[in-house]
Design a protein around this motif. Structure first.
Motif, mmCIF file in Angstrom:
data_model
loop_
_atom_site.group_PDB
_atom_site.id
_atom_site.type_symbol
_atom_site.label_atom_id
_atom_site.label_comp_id
_atom_site.label_asym_id
_atom_site.label_seq_id
_atom_site.Cartn_x
_atom_site.Cartn_y
_atom_site.Cartn_z
ATOM 1 N N GLY A 27 1.653 43.629 3.091
ATOM 2 C CA GLY A 27 2.099 42.842 1.949
ATOM 3 C C GLY A 27 3.592 42.835 1.713
ATOM 4 N N SER A 30 5.411 39.598 1.661
ATOM 5 C CA SER A 30 5.079 38.755 0.511
ATOM 6 C C SER A 30 5.873 39.170 -0.727
ATOM 7 C CB SER A 30 3.574 38.841 0.197
ATOM 8 O OG SER A 30 2.790 38.408 1.283
ATOM 9 N N TYR A 82 -0.399 40.934 -8.330
ATOM 10 C CA TYR A 82 -1.222 40.481 -7.218
ATOM 11 C C TYR A 82 -1.808 39.096 -7.483
ATOM 12 C CZ TYR A 82 -0.975 45.372 -5.718
ATOM 13 O OH TYR A 82 -0.544 46.610 -5.323
ATOM 14 N N THR A 85 1.194 36.671 -6.635
ATOM 15 C CA THR A 85 1.878 36.764 -5.349
ATOM 16 C C THR A 85 1.256 35.791 -4.343
ATOM 17 O OG1 THR A 85 2.489 39.080 -5.680
ATOM 18 C CG2 THR A 85 2.437 38.283 -3.414
ATOM 19 N N PRO A 87 0.585 34.968 -0.563
ATOM 20 C CA PRO A 87 0.573 35.668 0.727
ATOM 21 C C PRO A 87 1.520 35.006 1.728
ATOM 22 C CG PRO A 87 -1.662 35.273 -0.064
ATOM 23 C CD PRO A 87 -0.756 34.480 -0.942
ATOM 24 N N ASN A 111 -5.963 47.866 1.419
ATOM 25 C CA ASN A 111 -5.254 47.224 0.312
ATOM 26 C C ASN A 111 -6.250 46.747 -0.740
ATOM 27 O OD1 ASN A 111 -2.924 47.614 1.792
ATOM 28 N ND2 ASN A 111 -2.971 45.569 2.679
ATOM 29 N N ASP A 113 -5.339 44.558 -3.158
ATOM 30 C CA ASP A 113 -4.638 43.454 -3.816
ATOM 31 C C ASP A 113 -5.320 42.096 -3.724
ATOM 32 O OD1 ASP A 113 -4.116 42.788 -1.125
ATOM 33 O OD2 ASP A 113 -2.129 43.719 -1.185
ATOM 34 N N GLN A 115 -5.184 39.983 -1.322
ATOM 35 C CA GLN A 115 -4.324 38.994 -0.679
ATOM 36 C C GLN A 115 -5.022 38.235 0.449
ATOM 37 O OE1 GLN A 115 -0.497 38.332 -1.313
ATOM 38 N NE2 GLN A 115 -1.772 38.596 -3.114
ATOM 39 N N ARG A 118 -6.861 35.438 -1.197
ATOM 40 C CA ARG A 118 -5.911 34.419 -1.644
ATOM 41 C C ARG A 118 -5.402 33.591 -0.471
ATOM 42 N NH1 ARG A 118 -3.634 34.044 -6.494
ATOM 43 N NH2 ARG A 118 -1.655 33.314 -5.644
#
Length: 279
Positions: A27, A30, A82, A85, A87, A111, A113, A115, A118
Motif C-alpha cells: 500500500g 498508494s 482506507y 485511498t 489503490p 493487510n 485495508d 484495498q 477497492r
C-alpha cells in the motif's frame, strides 16, 4: 534489475494460477503509511508518539477496554483513510496478470485495508488472514457474529487521536464493538469470516497444477505472508525494497517497490507477447 523482468514474464507464461501474497508494503505507493518500526508508526500518529505508545500497544483488545476513545481514534482514522485511498496501478497490473491464467488468481494478504476489493478483485478470491477493518465484532465476543462497518462513520480529533463521535455498538449486547481484526494478545477475535476465506483458498490451490506466487511488500517482522509464500510448491517472485531474499524458495528476487516492479513485469510480458506474435 531490468534483466529480472523477462524471467518473471517467463514464469508467468508457464503458470496456470497466480497466488498474490501481500504485506503492508503493497500500500505504500498508494500513500498509505508504513508502520515499520516505532519511528515510522509515531511519524504517522504523532499523538501516540508523544505518549510513547507503540503499535503493539494500541493494536490490542486491551487498548479498547482501557482507552476506548484512543483505540477507536487510531482505528477510526485508519478506517476513514482506507475508505478514501485510491489503490495504485500495481493492483490492476496484478489483476490483469492473474486473469490471463487458466485458473486465475487468489489473494492472500495480511493487510486489513480492503484495498484489493477497492481495486476490483473478486471478493470470493481474497483471504485476509488478519481480518478486515471494514467489518466489526463485539469487544466481548458475546456472539460469534461479524457485521460490515459501512454504516458507521467515525469522527476523530487527530491532534490527540481521539474518537469524538459515538462508539459502534454490538447489536446483541449493545456494548462497544471493535474491528474484526486479529490484534496483538487477541483471544477474542471472531475468525469465522476468515475461516471461510481460507477454505476457498485451499480449494482453489487444489485446482492449480503450475502455481506462481507473486509476493509484494511482506516483511520478516510479522512473517505470516512470507511463510505462506514459501510454503507453496510453485515458483516465487518476491518484491521487497529492503528484504528481497528468497531463502530456500526458487524464483526471482526484486529489490524494489511494488509499483515500479509490477510495471516492469507487465512491460516484459507485453514485450514477450509481441516477440511471440512476430515469430
Amino acid at each position: 534489475m531490468l534483466s529480472l523482468y523477462p524471467r518473471c514474464a517467463e514464469l508467468i507464461d508457464h503458470a496456470d494460477g497466480l497466488l498474490i501474497t501481500a504485506g503492508a508494503g503493497m500500500g505504500v505507493d498508494s500513500g498509505l503509511p508504513d508502520f515499520r518500526g516505532p519511528q515510522g508508526f509515531w511519524g504517522a500518529y504523532p499523538a501516540l508518539g508523544r505518549a510513547r505508545i507503540r503499535f503493539e500497544g494500541i493494536a490490542s483488545p486491551a487498548a479498547f477496554k482501557t482507552h476506548p476513545r484512543l483505540a477507536w481514534g487510531f482505528y477510526g482514522h485508519r478506517l476513514t483513510l482506507y475508505r478514501t485511498t485510491v489503490p495504485h496501478e500495481g493492483f490492476s497490473i496484478l489483476r490483469r496478470i492473474g486473469e490471463r491464467l487458466t485458473n486465475g488468481y487468489f489473494v492472500f494478504t495480511s493487510n486489513v485495508d480492503g484495498q484489493f476489493q477497492r481495486a476490483g478483485f473478486d471478493e470470493q478470491r481474497i483471504d485476509e488472514c488478519h481480518g478486515s477493518i471494514h467489518h466489526l465484532q463485539c469487544l466481548e465476543a458475546c456472539a460469534n457474529e461479524i457485521w460490515p462497518a459501512d454504516d458507521w462513520h467515525p469522527a476523530v480529533e487527530e491532534e490527540h487521536c481521539l474518537l469524538t463521535s459515538g462508539f459502534p455498538e454490538c447489536p446483541n449486547c449493545h456494548g462497544i464493538a471493535r474491528p474484526n481484526i486479529l490484534m496483538f494478545g487477541d483471544w477474542g477475535w471472531v475468525d469465522r469470516r476468515n475461516a471461510m476465506q481460507s477454505r476457498r483458498l485451499n480449494a482453489w490451490l487444489n485446482t492449480v497444477e503450475h502455481l506462481l506466487v507473486i509476493e509484494v511488500g511482506a516483511g520478516t517482522h510479522i512473517p505470516t505472508v512470507r511463510m505462506m509464500s514459501e510454503s507453496q510448491r510453485g515458483r516465487l517472485i518476491r518484491i521487497n525494497p529492503t528484504e528481497p531474499e528468497l531463502g530456500l524458495a526458487e524464483g526471482v528476487s526484486i529489490a524494489g517497490g511494488a509499483l515500479e516492479a509490477l510495471r516492469g513485469i507487465e512491460q516484459a510480458l507485453d514485450d514477450r507477447q509481441a516477440q511471440g506474435a512476430q515469430s
